[in-house]
Design a protein around this motif. Structure first.
Motif, PDB file in Angstrom:
ATOM      1  N   GLN A  64       0.831  -1.206   0.000  1.00 35.48           N
ATOM      2  CA  GLN A  64       0.000   0.000   0.000  1.00 35.48           C
ATOM      3  C   GLN A  64       0.863   1.253   0.000  1.00 35.48           C
ATOM      4  O   GLN A  64       0.633   2.170  -0.759  1.00 35.48           O
ATOM      5  N   ALA A  65       1.828   1.282   0.901  1.00 38.60           N
ATOM      6  CA  ALA A  65       2.699   2.436   1.078  1.00 38.60           C
ATOM      7  C   ALA A  65       4.005   1.949   1.677  1.00 38.60           C
ATOM      8  O   ALA A  65       4.075   0.837   2.190  1.00 38.60           O
ATOM      9  N   PRO A  66       5.065   2.736   1.626  1.00 34.50           N
ATOM     10  CA  PRO A  66       6.336   2.277   2.183  1.00 34.50           C
ATOM     11  C   PRO A  66       6.326   2.139   3.708  1.00 34.50           C
ATOM     12  O   PRO A  66       7.181   1.468   4.260  1.00 34.50           O
ATOM     13  N   GLY A  67       5.392   2.737   4.381  1.00 32.16           N
ATOM     14  CA  GLY A  67       5.297   2.649   5.836  1.00 32.16           C
ATOM     15  C   GLY A  67       4.041   3.342   6.314  1.00 32.16           C
ATOM     16  O   GLY A  67       3.241   3.808   5.519  1.00 32.16           O
ATOM     17  N   TYR A  68       3.860   3.382   7.624  1.00 35.45           N
ATOM     18  CA  TYR A  68       2.688   4.056   8.163  1.00 35.45           C
ATOM     19  C   TYR A  68       3.087   4.886   9.370  1.00 35.45           C
ATOM     20  O   TYR A  68       4.178   4.730   9.917  1.00 35.45           O
ATOM     21  N   LEU A  69       2.209   5.786   9.759  1.00 34.63           N
ATOM     22  CA  LEU A  69       2.470   6.666  10.886  1.00 34.63           C
ATOM     23  C   LEU A  69       1.497   6.339  12.012  1.00 34.63           C
ATOM     24  O   LEU A  69       0.291   6.270  11.795  1.00 34.63           O
ATOM     25  N   VAL A  70       2.030   6.138  13.207  1.00 32.54           N
ATOM     26  CA  VAL A  70       1.196   5.859  14.368  1.00 32.54           C
ATOM     27  C   VAL A  70       0.495   7.126  14.814  1.00 32.54           C
ATOM     28  O   VAL A  70      -0.689   7.144  15.112  1.00 32.54           O
ATOM     29  N   GLY A  71       1.220   8.195  14.872  1.00 26.67           N
ATOM     30  CA  GLY A  71       0.695   9.510  15.233  1.00 26.67           C
ATOM     31  C   GLY A  71       1.415  10.532  14.378  1.00 26.67           C
ATOM     32  O   GLY A  71       2.183  10.187  13.484  1.00 26.67           O
ATOM     33  N   GLY A  72       1.213  11.787  14.653  1.00 25.78           N
ATOM     34  CA  GLY A  72       1.839  12.835  13.861  1.00 25.78           C
ATOM     35  C   GLY A  72       3.345  12.683  13.773  1.00 25.78           C
ATOM     36  O   GLY A  72       4.062  12.912  14.734  1.00 25.78           O
ATOM     37  N   TYR A  73       3.831  12.265  12.625  1.00 29.66           N
ATOM     38  CA  TYR A  73       5.259  12.142  12.305  1.00 29.66           C
ATOM     39  C   TYR A  73       6.002  11.083  13.125  1.00 29.66           C
ATOM     40  O   TYR A  73       7.225  11.114  13.219  1.00 29.66           O
ATOM     41  N   TYR A  74       5.311  10.128  13.733  1.00 29.11           N
ATOM     42  CA  TYR A  74       5.934   9.007  14.433  1.00 29.11           C
ATOM     43  C   TYR A  74       5.732   7.743  13.595  1.00 29.11           C
ATOM     44  O   TYR A  74       4.611   7.258  13.491  1.00 29.11           O
ATOM     45  N   PRO A  75       6.806   7.192  13.011  1.00 31.25           N
ATOM     46  CA  PRO A  75       6.637   6.016  12.146  1.00 31.25           C
ATOM     47  C   PRO A  75       6.255   4.777  12.937  1.00 31.25           C
ATOM     48  O   PRO A  75       6.644   4.609  14.092  1.00 31.25           O
ATOM     49  N   GLY A  76       5.498   3.882  12.302  1.00 32.33           N
ATOM     50  CA  GLY A  76       5.098   2.623  12.918  1.00 32.33           C
ATOM     51  C   GLY A  76       6.176   1.570  12.764  1.00 32.33           C
ATOM     52  O   GLY A  76       7.225   1.792  12.140  1.00 32.33           O
ATOM     53  N   GLN A  77       5.917   0.399  13.309  1.00 36.15           N
ATOM     54  CA  GLN A  77       6.880  -0.694  13.263  1.00 36.15           C
ATOM     55  C   GLN A  77       7.004  -1.235  11.843  1.00 36.15           C
ATOM     56  O   GLN A  77       6.013  -1.552  11.197  1.00 36.15           O
ATOM     57  N   PRO A  78       8.230  -1.376  11.333  1.00 32.10           N
ATOM     58  CA  PRO A  78       8.400  -1.935   9.990  1.00 32.10           C
ATOM     59  C   PRO A  78       8.181  -3.440   9.988  1.00 32.10           C
ATOM     60  O   PRO A  78       7.946  -4.045  11.031  1.00 32.10           O
ATOM     61  N   ARG A  79       8.291  -4.058   8.811  1.00 24.64           N
ATOM     62  CA  ARG A  79       8.116  -5.504   8.689  1.00 24.64           C
ATOM     63  C   ARG A  79       9.236  -6.214   9.463  1.00 24.64           C
ATOM     64  O   ARG A  79      10.410  -5.921   9.285  1.00 24.64           O
ATOM     65  N   ILE A  80       8.835  -7.144  10.332  1.00 22.34           N
ATOM     66  CA  ILE A  80       9.785  -7.866  11.186  1.00 22.34           C
ATOM     67  C   ILE A  80       9.416  -9.340  11.182  1.00 22.34           C
ATOM     68  O   ILE A  80       8.245  -9.703  11.236  1.00 22.34           O
ATOM     69  N   LEU A  81      10.433 -10.202  11.131  1.00 20.50           N
ATOM     70  CA  LEU A  81      10.236 -11.646  11.215  1.00 20.50           C
ATOM     71  C   LEU A  81      10.789 -12.131  12.551  1.00 20.50           C
ATOM     72  O   LEU A  81      11.966 -11.922  12.852  1.00 20.50           O
ATOM     73  N   ASP A  82       9.933 -12.755  13.365  1.00 17.62           N
ATOM     74  CA  ASP A  82      10.328 -13.306  14.654  1.00 17.62           C
ATOM     75  C   ASP A  82      10.312 -14.825  14.560  1.00 17.62           C
ATOM     76  O   ASP A  82       9.323 -15.411  14.112  1.00 17.62           O
ATOM     77  N   ILE A  83      11.402 -15.449  14.995  1.00 15.91           N
ATOM     78  CA  ILE A  83      11.484 -16.907  15.051  1.00 15.91           C
ATOM     79  C   ILE A  83      11.841 -17.286  16.487  1.00 15.91           C
ATOM     80  O   ILE A  83      12.852 -16.833  17.015  1.00 15.91           O
ATOM     81  N   VAL A  84      10.998 -18.124  17.102  1.00 17.87           N
ATOM     82  CA  VAL A  84      11.195 -18.532  18.494  1.00 17.87           C
ATOM     83  C   VAL A  84      11.228 -20.049  18.554  1.00 17.87           C
ATOM     84  O   VAL A  84      10.380 -20.717  17.971  1.00 17.87           O
ATOM     85  N   VAL A  85      12.218 -20.582  19.273  1.00 17.89           N
ATOM     86  CA  VAL A  85      12.341 -22.022  19.449  1.00 17.89           C
ATOM     87  C   VAL A  85      12.310 -22.323  20.945  1.00 17.89           C
ATOM     88  O   VAL A  85      13.114 -21.786  21.706  1.00 17.89           O
ATOM     89  N   HIS A  86      11.357 -23.150  21.366  1.00 21.56           N
ATOM     90  CA  HIS A  86      11.275 -23.632  22.745  1.00 21.56           C
ATOM     91  C   HIS A  86      11.679 -25.107  22.731  1.00 21.56           C
ATOM     92  O   HIS A  86      11.019 -25.914  22.085  1.00 21.56           O
ATOM     93  N   TRP A  87      12.746 -25.415  23.419  1.00 20.08           N
ATOM     94  CA  TRP A  87      13.233 -26.793  23.444  1.00 20.08           C
ATOM     95  C   TRP A  87      13.204 -27.272  24.880  1.00 20.08           C
ATOM     96  O   TRP A  87      13.950 -26.791  25.733  1.00 20.08           O
ATOM     97  N   TYR A  88      12.297 -28.195  25.151  1.00 17.12           N
ATOM     98  CA  TYR A  88      12.111 -28.717  26.511  1.00 17.12           C
ATOM     99  C   TYR A  88      13.024 -29.928  26.708  1.00 17.12           C
ATOM    100  O   TYR A  88      12.870 -30.945  26.046  1.00 17.12           O
ATOM    101  N   PHE A  89      13.951 -29.830  27.638  1.00 21.14           N
ATOM    102  CA  PHE A  89      14.898 -30.904  27.907  1.00 21.14           C
ATOM    103  C   PHE A  89      14.320 -31.962  28.849  1.00 21.14           C
ATOM    104  O   PHE A  89      14.744 -33.101  28.834  1.00 21.14           O
ATOM    105  N   TYR A  90      13.363 -31.550  29.691  1.00 21.32           N
ATOM    106  CA  TYR A  90      12.807 -32.454  30.690  1.00 21.32           C
ATOM    107  C   TYR A  90      11.312 -32.663  30.414  1.00 21.32           C
ATOM    108  O   TYR A  90      10.650 -31.795  29.885  1.00 21.32           O
ATOM    109  N   ASP A  91      10.793 -33.797  30.849  1.00 19.67           N
ATOM    110  CA  ASP A  91       9.355 -34.073  30.679  1.00 19.67           C
ATOM    111  C   ASP A  91       8.527 -33.325  31.686  1.00 19.67           C
ATOM    112  O   ASP A  91       8.776 -33.070  32.737  1.00 19.67           O
TER     113      ASP A  91
END
Length: 71
Positions: free
Chosen positions: A44-71
């Protein structure tokens, strides 16, 4: 200085659609979570504004790994 506010009524933020994608995967004792914030950025646009002249969060990729060692 307390209780002093600035009323900003000269700048109008345009409409912007925000979408997030996520997936959870469990393999034995491991849980993998992948999340992408603001998938539609650039369509749609290169970015967005949360409020007057405050840019919003850009595209972010989060990867989380939970590895349980014990039962």
């Amino acid at each position: 200085v307390t209780q002093q506010f600035y009323v900003q009524d000269t700048f109008e933020s345009p409409n912007y659609l925000i979408a997030d994608l996520f997936a959870n995967l469990r393999i034995n004792k491991t849980i993998l979570t992948v999340k992408m914030n603001n998938v539609l950025q650039g369509l749609q646009a290169p970015g967005y504004l949360v409020g007057g002249y405050y840019p919003g969060q850009p595209r972010i990729l989060d990867i989380v790994v939970h590895w349980y060692f014990y039962d």
